[in-house]
Design a protein around this motif. Structure first.
Motif, short mmCIF file in Angstrom:
data_model
loop_
_atom_site.label_atom_id
_atom_site.label_comp_id
_atom_site.label_asym_id
_atom_site.label_seq_id
_atom_site.Cartn_x
_atom_site.Cartn_y
_atom_site.Cartn_z
N TYR A 191 0.86 -1.19 0.00
CA TYR A 191 0.00 0.00 0.00
C TYR A 191 0.89 1.23 0.00
O TYR A 191 1.84 1.33 0.78
CB TYR A 191 -0.91 0.02 1.22
N LEU A 192 0.56 2.19 -0.87
CA LEU A 192 1.43 3.35 -1.04
C LEU A 192 0.59 4.60 -1.29
O LEU A 192 -0.38 4.56 -2.05
CB LEU A 192 2.37 3.11 -2.22
N SER A 193 0.96 5.70 -0.61
CA SER A 193 0.23 6.95 -0.80
C SER A 193 1.16 8.13 -0.61
O SER A 193 2.07 8.09 0.23
CB SER A 193 -0.94 7.06 0.18
N ALA A 194 0.92 9.19 -1.39
CA ALA A 194 1.65 10.43 -1.22
C ALA A 194 0.96 11.35 -0.23
O ALA A 194 1.36 12.51 -0.06
CB ALA A 194 1.79 11.14 -2.56
N HIS A 195 -0.05 10.84 0.44
CA HIS A 195 -0.82 11.62 1.42
C HIS A 195 -0.89 10.83 2.72
O HIS A 195 -1.94 10.31 3.11
CB HIS A 195 -2.23 11.92 0.90
N GLY A 196 0.26 10.72 3.41
CA GLY A 196 0.31 9.98 4.65
C GLY A 196 -0.04 10.84 5.84
O GLY A 196 -0.50 11.97 5.71
N GLY A 197 0.15 10.27 7.02
CA GLY A 197 -0.13 11.00 8.24
C GLY A 197 -1.30 10.44 9.01
O GLY A 197 -1.82 9.36 8.70
N VAL A 198 -1.72 11.16 10.04
CA VAL A 198 -2.72 10.64 10.96
C VAL A 198 -4.09 10.46 10.32
O VAL A 198 -4.92 9.70 10.83
CB VAL A 198 -2.85 11.56 12.19
N GLU A 199 -4.32 11.12 9.20
CA GLU A 199 -5.65 11.05 8.56
C GLU A 199 -5.67 10.10 7.37
O GLU A 199 -6.58 10.15 6.56
CB GLU A 199 -6.10 12.45 8.14
#
Length: 437
Positions: free
Chosen positions: A139-147
């Motif tokens: 799984y990969l995303s350029a929008h990581g973080g707590v949300e």
């Protein structure tokens, strides 16, 4: 596969120790401390503690630490870092039990301390991998973080079948990274290296959320990880002294339980012990997994679940020394305190009819434990009930009865002609009637 969660500190340690092998094109500075109180942090002498702000979090296998207000942040300049303040915060957290927003309650006792990484939310990436029966999923995303969970539609799912080469995996990753991502090639290479490490180090789940890519420098802010426990022997030189702690809110594992777990890892036999209630009246030395289930069920039905003190087994033809170590551990726990109602304690030594376990040999180990623990056993009033069959059981029963009698211990012994659980019923009847065995 037996999945075991590990601490964030250990996950980052494994990444660091294997970084050069898997991430040749990237840099990662492992600056972490694992502490249990404020004084340990004060005694930690590494220079990075004085060079930039600090982040302190509990490292006890639970997430959403920020939402639980359990993250301490120092965003300070070089020379302005206050380690004493961070130490004070830790000591405040360990004073009394904490209740998480999910309802779990327990004591905090382990913290990870790291440098604070100043960054923008737009820099946060997400990557994770999990194993499935027919392959793995990255799984990969350029929008990581707590949300990231709330924005899961931004996460790309990449299924990796078992027969793909690394070149094919890299092409698959690159194909699934959105075109608008600024560091597409770099992120693809990092993701491939991440997957290779995940696979080779026998992780079952590994998540970096978030991590930051700045040129060739990688900053890993949070990690969640589980490993395949069945690979422990294979990975002993790579994992080294990898700890498998209890989750926050679970019962604390005694040193004796930890010792038996380590013995089990090195033995060809099976040695398992779990303490359920140190104040319980009925304790077991059960020979075999099936016998342990049957005895536990019978004790719970006749005496009540609160009276069942422990659960576990010794089986697979353990040596005399292994059985001695196991039995001594159980007897140590059993004799630490008297029964709250001043009743006699019950020790069930039982098992089915063994196929290949030498009963006499294992009973020699139990007798050795009796020789060391008999005074404490008499002090708390232990009554022993034995039922066993199998190779050399007659010798074993005779030897254990003779030894217990010589040591002044109350004992009743039975062979395979007696039903497996009859000794539990007999123990209840005799204690209800006030009869000493």
């Amino acid at each position: 596969m037996a999945q075991k969660a590990i601490r964030e500190y250990d996950a980052k340690r494994l990444l660091s120790q294997n970084w050069e092998k898997y991430f040749q094109k990237f840099n990662y500075n492992f600056h972490c401390a694992l502490v249990h109180n404020g004084q340990e942090l004060k005694d930690f002498s590494h220079d990075w503690l004085k060079q930039q702000g600090l982040v302190v979090k509990p490292d006890m296998l639970f997430g959403k630490r920020g939402l639980n207000q359990l993250v301490y942040l120092q965003n300070k300049k070089i020379g302005d870092v206050d380690c004493a303040a961070a130490s004070k915060w830790i000591d405040e957290q360990i004073k009394e039990p904490k209740t998480l927003i999910c309802g779990t309650r327990g004591m905090l006792n382990t913290f990870i301390v790291e440098p604070f990484t100043k960054h923008e939310q737009s820099e946060e990436y997400y990557i994770s991998c999990t194993t499935e029966p027919d392959g793995d999923i990255l799984y990969l995303s350029a929008h990581g973080g707590v949300e990231v969970e709330q924005n899961w539609d931004s996460v790309n799912e990449i299924k990796i079948s078992l027969n793909l080469s690394d070149d094919e995996i890299l092409k698959l990753i690159s194909k699934n990274i959105p075109i608008e991502v600024k560091q597409k090639e770099k992120l693809s290479e990092f993701a491939l290296s991440f997957y290779q490490l995940f696979r080779d180090l026998h992780f079952c789940y590994l998540e970096l959320n978030p991590f930051i890519l700045r040129d060739q420098d990688v900053y890993i802010l949070d990690v969640v990880a589980r490993v395949d426990d069945t690979a422990r022997f294979l990975m002993q030189n790579t994992w080294k002294e990898l700890e498998f702690p209890s989750a926050f809110g679970e019962k604390e594992i005694t040193e004796i339980e930890k010792g038996i777990e380590k013995l089990d890892e090195k033995s060809g036999a099976s040695l398992k012990l779990s303490v359920l209630n140190l104040n319980g009246k009925v304790w077991m030395l059960a020979a075999g997994g099936g016998a342990s289930v049957v005895y536990a069920d019978c004790i719970a039905n006749l005496w009540g679940t609160n009276e069942l003190a422990n659960y576990g087994e010794y089986s697979g033809n353990p040596s005399t020394e292994e059985t001695y170590y196991y039995a001594k551990g159980v007897l140590d726990l059993m004799t630490r305190r008297k029964d709250p109602q001043n009743r006699k304690k019950i020790l069930i030594i039982g098992g089915a009819i063994a196929n290949f376990t030498d009963v006499a040999k294992t009973f020699d180990g139990i007798i050795k434990a009796f020789n060391e623990m008999h005074e404490k056993m008499r002090e708390v009033g232990v009554q022993i009930y034995v039922r066993r069959g199998g190779p050399n059981y007659e010798i074993g029963l005779k030897n254990i009865e003779t030894a217990a009698t010589r040591l002044g211990l109350s004992i009743k012994v039975y062979g395979p002609e007696t039903h497996l659980t009859d000794i539990v019923r007999l123990a209840q009847v005799m204690q209800n009637e006030g009869v000493n065995v």
